[in-house]
Design a protein around this motif. Structure first.
Motif, PDB file in Angstrom:
ATOM      1  N   LYS A  74       0.762  -1.215   0.257  1.00 40.54           N
ATOM      2  CA  LYS A  74       0.108   0.239  -0.319  1.00 40.54           C
ATOM      3  C   LYS A  74       0.662   1.790   0.174  1.00 40.54           C
ATOM      4  CE  LYS A  74      -3.948  -2.225  -0.028  1.00 40.54           C
ATOM      5  NZ  LYS A  74      -4.771  -2.742  -1.132  1.00 40.54           N
ATOM      6  N   TYR A  75       0.528   2.395  -0.311  1.00 40.38           N
ATOM      7  CA  TYR A  75       1.187   3.617  -0.681  1.00 40.38           C
ATOM      8  C   TYR A  75       0.417   4.940   0.186  1.00 40.38           C
ATOM      9  CZ  TYR A  75       3.665   6.167  -3.871  1.00 40.38           C
ATOM     10  OH  TYR A  75       4.790   6.529  -5.057  1.00 40.38           O
ATOM     11  N   LEU A  76       1.724   5.282   0.850  1.00 38.93           N
ATOM     12  CA  LEU A  76       2.052   6.803   1.895  1.00 38.93           C
ATOM     13  C   LEU A  76       2.025   8.088   0.769  1.00 38.93           C
ATOM     14  CD1 LEU A  76       0.740   8.389   3.700  1.00 38.93           C
ATOM     15  CD2 LEU A  76       3.092   8.240   5.185  1.00 38.93           C
ATOM     16  N   SER A  77       1.436   8.991   0.719  1.00 40.59           N
ATOM     17  CA  SER A  77       1.827  10.562   0.221  1.00 40.59           C
ATOM     18  C   SER A  77       1.624  11.209   0.593  1.00 40.59           C
ATOM     19  CB  SER A  77       0.942  10.675  -1.130  1.00 40.59           C
ATOM     20  OG  SER A  77       0.253   9.258  -1.987  1.00 40.59           O
ATOM     21  N   ALA A  78       2.981  11.738   1.238  1.00 37.74           N
ATOM     22  CA  ALA A  78       2.416  12.784   2.138  1.00 37.74           C
ATOM     23  C   ALA A  78       3.239  13.947   1.547  1.00 37.74           C
ATOM     24  CB  ALA A  78       3.599  12.202   3.228  1.00 37.74           C
ATOM     25  N   GLY A  79       3.174  15.204   1.914  1.00 38.16           N
ATOM     26  CA  GLY A  79       3.017  16.989   1.941  1.00 38.16           C
ATOM     27  C   GLY A  79       3.055  17.155   2.489  1.00 38.16           C
ATOM     28  N   MET A  80       4.412  18.466   3.291  1.00 38.22           N
ATOM     29  CA  MET A  80       3.929  18.809   4.272  1.00 38.22           C
ATOM     30  C   MET A  80       2.446  21.062   3.907  1.00 38.22           C
ATOM     31  SD  MET A  80       5.776  17.798   6.054  1.00 38.22           S
ATOM     32  CE  MET A  80       6.982  16.674   6.475  1.00 38.22           C
ATOM     33  N   ILE A  81       2.735  20.955   2.964  1.00 36.43           N
ATOM     34  CA  ILE A  81       1.368  22.566   3.167  1.00 36.43           C
ATOM     35  C   ILE A  81       0.738  21.127   2.181  1.00 36.43           C
ATOM     36  CG2 ILE A  81       0.836  23.836   1.872  1.00 36.43           C
ATOM     37  CD1 ILE A  81       3.708  24.806   3.492  1.00 36.43           C
ATOM     38  N   VAL A  82       0.671  20.422   1.217  1.00 36.51           N
ATOM     39  CA  VAL A  82      -1.139  19.443   0.722  1.00 36.51           C
ATOM     40  C   VAL A  82      -0.196  18.364   0.094  1.00 36.51           C
ATOM     41  CG1 VAL A  82      -0.529  21.042  -1.002  1.00 36.51           C
ATOM     42  CG2 VAL A  82      -2.912  20.268  -1.172  1.00 36.51           C
ATOM     43  N   CYS A  83      -0.896  17.568   0.189  1.00 41.17           N
ATOM     44  CA  CYS A  83      -0.992  15.694  -0.536  1.00 41.17           C
ATOM     45  C   CYS A  83      -0.932  16.349  -2.012  1.00 41.17           C
ATOM     46  CB  CYS A  83      -1.458  14.991   0.114  1.00 41.17           C
ATOM     47  SG  CYS A  83      -0.530  13.448  -0.211  1.00 41.17           S
ATOM     48  N   ASN A  84      -2.135  16.221  -2.421  1.00 43.39           N
ATOM     49  CA  ASN A  84      -2.890  16.208  -3.510  1.00 43.39           C
ATOM     50  C   ASN A  84      -3.133  17.387  -3.735  1.00 43.39           C
ATOM     51  OD1 ASN A  84      -2.277  13.944  -3.547  1.00 43.39           O
ATOM     52  ND2 ASN A  84      -4.410  12.469  -4.063  1.00 43.39           N
ATOM     53  N   HIS A  85      -2.844  18.502  -5.745  1.00 43.45           N
ATOM     54  CA  HIS A  85      -2.688  19.198  -5.627  1.00 43.45           C
ATOM     55  C   HIS A  85      -3.465  19.422  -6.612  1.00 43.45           C
ATOM     56  CE1 HIS A  85      -2.581  23.724  -5.822  1.00 43.45           C
ATOM     57  NE2 HIS A  85      -1.647  23.602  -6.724  1.00 43.45           N
ATOM     58  N   ASN A  86      -4.423  19.419  -7.117  1.00 43.41           N
ATOM     59  CA  ASN A  86      -4.904  19.905  -9.043  1.00 43.41           C
ATOM     60  C   ASN A  86      -6.425  20.686  -9.153  1.00 43.41           C
ATOM     61  OD1 ASN A  86      -6.641  17.327  -6.927  1.00 43.41           O
ATOM     62  ND2 ASN A  86      -7.797  17.682  -9.223  1.00 43.41           N
ATOM     63  N   SER A  87      -6.539  20.954 -10.135  1.00 39.05           N
ATOM     64  CA  SER A  87      -7.685  21.464 -10.360  1.00 39.05           C
ATOM     65  C   SER A  87      -8.648  21.358 -11.118  1.00 39.05           C
ATOM     66  CB  SER A  87      -6.816  22.871 -11.366  1.00 39.05           C
ATOM     67  OG  SER A  87      -6.069  22.912 -11.181  1.00 39.05           O
ATOM     68  N   VAL A  88     -10.206  21.392 -11.181  1.00 42.85           N
ATOM     69  CA  VAL A  88     -11.296  20.976 -11.383  1.00 42.85           C
ATOM     70  C   VAL A  88     -12.577  22.004 -11.348  1.00 42.85           C
ATOM     71  CG1 VAL A  88     -13.466  19.492 -10.060  1.00 42.85           C
ATOM     72  CG2 VAL A  88     -10.876  19.309  -9.286  1.00 42.85           C
TER      73      VAL A  88
ATOM     74  N   GLY B 216       8.481  18.361  -0.567  1.00 40.95           N
ATOM     75  CA  GLY B 216       8.461  19.107   0.558  1.00 40.95           C
ATOM     76  C   GLY B 216       7.305  20.327   0.569  1.00 40.95           C
ATOM     77  N   ILE B 217       6.230  20.467  -0.617  1.00 42.80           N
ATOM     78  CA  ILE B 217       5.633  21.527   0.021  1.00 42.80           C
ATOM     79  C   ILE B 217       4.091  20.165  -0.750  1.00 42.80           C
ATOM     80  CG2 ILE B 217       3.944  23.309  -1.611  1.00 42.80           C
ATOM     81  CD1 ILE B 217       6.303  24.089  -0.430  1.00 42.80           C
ATOM     82  N   CYS B 218       4.406  19.690  -2.075  1.00 42.84           N
ATOM     83  CA  CYS B 218       3.121  19.002  -3.097  1.00 42.84           C
ATOM     84  C   CYS B 218       3.635  17.627  -2.418  1.00 42.84           C
ATOM     85  CB  CYS B 218       2.457  19.928  -3.544  1.00 42.84           C
ATOM     86  SG  CYS B 218       1.173  19.125  -4.161  1.00 42.84           S
ATOM     87  N   ALA B 219       2.822  16.779  -2.298  1.00 42.37           N
ATOM     88  CA  ALA B 219       3.103  15.612  -3.154  1.00 42.37           C
ATOM     89  C   ALA B 219       3.160  14.824  -4.178  1.00 42.37           C
ATOM     90  CB  ALA B 219       2.460  14.097  -2.348  1.00 42.37           C
ATOM     91  N   ARG B 220       2.026  15.061  -4.779  1.00 44.65           N
ATOM     92  CA  ARG B 220       0.924  15.072  -5.935  1.00 44.65           C
ATOM     93  C   ARG B 220       0.745  16.346  -6.996  1.00 44.65           C
ATOM     94  NH1 ARG B 220      -1.425  10.741  -4.738  1.00 44.65           N
ATOM     95  NH2 ARG B 220       0.102   9.168  -5.192  1.00 44.65           N
ATOM     96  N   MET B 221       1.060  17.006  -7.723  1.00 46.94           N
ATOM     97  CA  MET B 221       0.304  17.792  -8.524  1.00 46.94           C
ATOM     98  C   MET B 221      -0.088  17.381  -9.549  1.00 46.94           C
ATOM     99  SD  MET B 221       3.136  20.897  -8.392  1.00 46.94           S
ATOM    100  CE  MET B 221       1.892  22.103  -9.368  1.00 46.94           C
ATOM    101  N   LEU B 222      -1.660  17.606  -9.601  1.00 41.51           N
ATOM    102  CA  LEU B 222      -2.254  17.196 -10.880  1.00 41.51           C
ATOM    103  C   LEU B 222      -2.642  17.604 -12.527  1.00 41.51           C
ATOM    104  CD1 LEU B 222      -4.552  14.517  -9.055  1.00 41.51           C
ATOM    105  CD2 LEU B 222      -2.406  14.332 -10.370  1.00 41.51           C
TER     106      LEU B 222
ATOM    107  N   LEU C 169      10.510  20.100  -3.722  1.00 40.29           N
ATOM    108  CA  LEU C 169       9.159  20.646  -3.495  1.00 40.29           C
ATOM    109  C   LEU C 169       8.124  19.923  -4.119  1.00 40.29           C
ATOM    110  CD1 LEU C 169      10.841  23.348  -6.404  1.00 40.29           C
ATOM    111  CD2 LEU C 169      10.686  23.492  -4.055  1.00 40.29           C
ATOM    112  N   VAL C 170       8.270  19.292  -5.147  1.00 47.53           N
ATOM    113  CA  VAL C 170       7.040  18.466  -5.601  1.00 47.53           C
ATOM    114  C   VAL C 170       7.552  16.612  -5.906  1.00 47.53           C
ATOM    115  CG1 VAL C 170       4.831  17.781  -6.989  1.00 47.53           C
ATOM    116  CG2 VAL C 170       6.085  19.907  -6.391  1.00 47.53           C
ATOM    117  N   GLY C 171       6.180  15.940  -5.070  1.00 48.62           N
ATOM    118  CA  GLY C 171       6.704  14.678  -5.666  1.00 48.62           C
ATOM    119  C   GLY C 171       6.893  14.516  -7.247  1.00 48.62           C
ATOM    120  N   SER C 172       5.588  14.321  -7.548  1.00 50.06           N
ATOM    121  CA  SER C 172       5.239  13.688  -9.243  1.00 50.06           C
ATOM    122  C   SER C 172       4.860  15.239  -9.841  1.00 50.06           C
ATOM    123  CB  SER C 172       4.729  13.000  -8.974  1.00 50.06           C
ATOM    124  OG  SER C 172       3.042  12.230  -8.965  1.00 50.06           O
ATOM    125  N   PHE C 173       4.272  15.516 -10.783  1.00 52.80           N
ATOM    126  CA  PHE C 173       3.387  16.329 -11.298  1.00 52.80           C
ATOM    127  C   PHE C 173       3.847  16.176 -12.952  1.00 52.80           C
ATOM    128  CE2 PHE C 173       5.356  19.476 -14.152  1.00 52.80           C
ATOM    129  CZ  PHE C 173       7.066  19.021 -14.097  1.00 52.80           C
TER     130      PHE C 173
END
Length: 591
Positions: free
Chosen positions: A433-447, A472-478, A502-506
């Motif tokens: 199983k997977y843990l995603s972690a970001g300091m400011i936010v984890c998942n960050h995406n537009s809707v 460090g800022i965000c784990a995943r930018m969508l 800064l970012v785990g993935s984007f």
């Protein structure tokens, strides 16, 4: 003279030997010694109005004054306590009147003898007395109580932290005690003020006359002036402890105390709480929304945290304004069992505004939830000027995919002017199983075409353990998400998978601009390690440019004055200054 608190006179035993007689002293014959034995070494504490007083023991060297009439004659006779007996300077004997004796005794002798009833700081001393009728030729056992009353003040934690000292002025002064009747005369006006320095325990006690119609004026002295209060006139009984709580007067609706905060967290999550109402904490904005105000720093105890309920419905939406007014909530604990939804945080879903809130020494222990945060689980609105410091998130469940961030777990809104400092996110080691972690936010995406943004934020001195994807800022930018004018420093990853300062993935449609990170580190987890110091880049794909640490605050402020004003004029960005051990801090963090 300073008098020991809660001391009650106990009169001990003094046995006198008889020359020429070896029979029991209690025998009533010609060998009977008319001198009496005085015993007793216990004294009572002040008893609460609905509780019994406890007792304590006298100490060697304590002195009392004794008065007696009838079968005994004593006028200010001084007795000294030694090893369980009261020693008499002049032996007391029963006279030939064959009458019972009326006996009065007082402690402390030296003060009573001189009618010295007040200490140098203006405080009334604790006078202990015993009044009893003793049968003729019996020995005496004394047990003492208090001639006066005791008033104990407990000052609210937030208010107590602000004061330097407290002044108490009772409305009456004891002029003298009639030692033959154990009564006393009070003047109706008092010129005695007792000053007590700030007590970390928040408890302030004073002895007061057991009088009718007595009031107490209170002045709390702070660095910014004085606050006053009055205990209304009432009747006080001898030997009784009275409790009085002092809280800061509420200036308008808002959250002032830990209990207010507990009530707010329950009510905002649709849980009833002790007849309280959300109207106590909010003001109407006139547009069908409300603003909730945090009016004081709040320090929570374990007992307080046990009362916090975060609701069982993940669909509860906050569409109002929570204004922390730059106050700090300390020791918040979000624990297993406090909620059952898919998301968990102080606020489940924010579609309004959360601003000026500070969390310190917060702890989140999460198990079954998927989106976990300390402040907001799912942010669709605005988070502005919110800070998490010296806090820990622990993810216990290793059998499910989870997403966690200190400020928000999922963001499709806007986060600005916010920070994480000294935050730790840790998890058990995971296999499948997977843990995603970001300091400011984890998942960050537009809707739905709305661009989500994280701007003018930083993370410093933070740690992540056993995370599959970390930023460090965000784990995943969508798709369509933006991070601008942010920086990180001293981000530590241990046993983690894909990591980025800064970012785990984007995704390619995401944008990272004017952001800074440490030399030799990986800005984006899926990219090659750049060769730079605190790197600067116009877009994430542009070559990084090395800059000195001292320039970070200046460059962040330049963005505010240019891009911030021209492209994001609807937001007010907080400017930066260089920190002592940190590249940049917000100017409102400088004390």
């Amino acid at each position: 003279m300073n008098v020991r608190k809660y001391i009650i006179l106990a009169v001990g035993v003094f046995a006198i030997g008889m020359s020429g007689c070896d029979r029991d002293l209690t025998q009533t014959d010609n060998c009977y010694d008319k001198r009496l034995v005085i015993t007793g070494d216990s004294y009572s504490d002040f008893g609460g109005m609905q509780s019994r007083a406890s007792s304590d023991k006298m100490e060697n060297g304590d002195k009392i004054l004794m008065y007696a009439t009838g079968g005994l004659t004593a006028d200010a006779e001084e007795l000294t306590y030694a090893n369980g007996v009261w020693q008499q300077a002049s032996p007391l004997t029963w006279n030939e009147q064959a009458k019972d004796a009326e006996v009065l005794s007082y402690y402390p002798a030296e003060n009573i003898k001189d009618n010295n009833l007040y200490q140098e700081n203006g405080a009334l001393i604790d006078v202990l007395y015993n009044s009893q009728t003793v049968a003729y030729k019996n020995n005496i056992t004394l047990s003492f109580g208090h001639l006066f009353s005791k008033l104990n003040f407990i000052i609210d934690k937030n208010l107590n932290n602000k004061i330097e000292y407290v002044e108490f002025t009772p409305s009456a002064t004891v002029n003298h005690i009639d030692l033959h009747t154990a009564t006393y005369v009070c003047s109706e006006q008092s010129d005695r003020t007792i000053s007590i320095a700030r007590q970390d325990s928040r408890n302030y006690s004073l002895i007061i006359p057991a009088d009718e119609n007595l009031s107490v004026d209170i002045t709390l002295v702070t660095a910014n002036g004085c606050k006053t209060a009055t205990v209304a006139a009432r009747t006080y009984k001898r030997g009784t402890l009275y409790q009085c709580n002092i809280k800061e007067e509420k200036n308008g609706a808002g959250i002032y105390t830990a209990d207010d905060f507990i009530a707010f967290t329950n009510l905002i999550n649709q849980n009833a709480y002790e007849g309280r109402s959300l109207d106590e904490f909010r003001e109407d904005n006139g547009d069908s929304t409300y603003t909730y105000y945090l009016k004081n720093d709040i320090v929570l105890t374990d007992k307080d945290n046990a009362k916090i309920q975060l609701g069982e419905n993940e669909n509860i939406i906050f569409n109002d304004v929570l204004d922390g007014m730059n106050h700090t909530i300390s020791n918040l604990k979000i624990m297993p069992g406090t909620s059952k939804p898919y998301r968990l945080a102080l606020l489940m879903n924010n579609e309004g505004t959360v601003k000026n809130v500070r969390l310190s020494n917060a702890q989140g222990t999460f198990s079954q939830r998927s989106y976990l945060a300390l402040l907001v689980a799912y942010n669709k609105g605005l988070i502005d000027n919110c800070h998490v410091k010296n806090s820990t998130i622990t993810v216990d469940n290793e059998n499910s995919n989870q997403n966690t961030g200190a400020i928000a777990a999922l963001n499709t809104g806007v986060i600005i002017n916010s920070s994480c400092n000294g935050v730790t996110i840790k998890s058990k080691k995971r296999k499948n199983k997977y843990l995603s972690a970001g300091m400011i936010v984890c998942n960050h995406n537009s809707v739905n075409g709305k661009v989500s943004k994280v701007m003018n934020c930083y993370a410093y001195n933070c740690n992540v353990t056993n995370s599959g994807l970390t930023g460090g800022i965000c784990a995943r930018m969508l798709e369509g998400s933006t991070i601008e004018n942010c920086y990180t420093r001293k981000i530590t990853f241990k046993s983690t998978g894909t990591t980025g300062e800064l970012v785990g993935s984007f995704l390619d449609e995401s944008i990272v601009k004017n952001c800074f990170y440490e030399y030799g580190k990986r800005a984006i987890g899926e990219q090659a390690t750049p060769k730079s110091n605190l790197a600067y880049s116009n877009t994430i794909t542009d070559p990084a440019k090395a800059i000195p640490t001292s320039e970070v605050a200046t460059r962040l402020n330049n963005w505010i004055q240019t891009t911030g004003i021209s492209s994001f004029s609807e937001y007010k960005f907080t400017e930066w200054t260089q920190g002592e051990e940190i590249p940049a801090i917000f100017i409102n963090e400088r004390e």
